[in-house]
Design a protein around this motif. Structure first.
Motif, mmCIF file in Angstrom:
data_model
loop_
_atom_site.group_PDB
_atom_site.id
_atom_site.type_symbol
_atom_site.label_atom_id
_atom_site.label_comp_id
_atom_site.label_asym_id
_atom_site.label_seq_id
_atom_site.Cartn_x
_atom_site.Cartn_y
_atom_site.Cartn_z
ATOM 1 N N ALA A 82 30.610 8.440 9.289
ATOM 2 C CA ALA A 82 30.816 7.594 8.119
ATOM 3 C C ALA A 82 31.745 6.432 8.462
ATOM 4 N N VAL A 83 31.441 5.277 7.940
ATOM 5 C CA VAL A 83 32.273 4.096 8.157
ATOM 6 C C VAL A 83 33.419 4.147 7.152
ATOM 7 N N LYS A 84 34.623 4.100 7.660
ATOM 8 C CA LYS A 84 35.796 4.153 6.799
ATOM 9 C C LYS A 84 36.302 2.732 6.533
ATOM 10 N N PRO A 85 36.703 2.466 5.315
ATOM 11 C CA PRO A 85 37.223 1.128 5.032
ATOM 12 C C PRO A 85 38.550 0.891 5.748
ATOM 13 N N VAL A 86 38.713 -0.299 6.247
ATOM 14 C CA VAL A 86 39.935 -0.669 6.951
ATOM 15 C C VAL A 86 40.516 -1.901 6.275
#
Length: 140
Positions: free
Chosen positions: A68-72
């Motif tokens: 999953a792409v995590k918000p940064v």
């Protein structure tokens, strides 16, 4: 009447069957071993189907094969005013309200500012205790 339980035969953390079945020796382990050689072909086929517009294949790839792409949050340069921690807290709230900082960044910085205030309080108390001890030595 209640029966007494027997004391444990093994110490906590010690297996009652150290030479027991090895991990992966069950049916699931057999199935995984049988599928292992076919995984590259299965992935290739899934990618082809996803490219052709199959939403189920695309979903399988995105949910299972890719993390999953995590918000940064992007770093922001912020100049806090010299002075009291209250003034710096107000500057943080103003930065959040004006959109310079995200609410998450503002909350993290406010938490850090609160921790800093506790550290400053401990430093002040230590200095006051040292001054009292020094005064007590002179008068005692």
């Amino acid at each position: 009447m209640t029966e007494k339980r027997k004391p444990q035969q093994w110490a906590p953390g010690q297996s009652g069957n150290p030479a027991g079945r090895p991990k992966g020796a069950g049916k699931i382990g057999e199935w995984r071993a049988a599928l292992a050689e076919h995984v590259p072909d299965i992935m290739k086929k899934l990618v082809e189907q996803a490219k052709a517009g199959d939403p189920v294949a695309a979903r399988l790839i995105l949910e299972r094969a890719l993390p999953a792409v995590k918000p940064v949050e992007q770093p922001v340069s912020l100049d806090l005013p010299e002075g009291s921690l209250t003034d710096q807290g107000r500057a943080l709230l103003t930065s959040v309200a004006s959109g310079v900082l995200s609410p998450g960044q503002g909350a993290q910085l406010m938490t850090a500012l609160g921790s800093l205030s506790k550290i400053a309080e401990i430093d002040e108390l230590a200095a006051r205790i040292a001054a009292l001890e020094k005064h007590h030595e002179r008068t005692g």
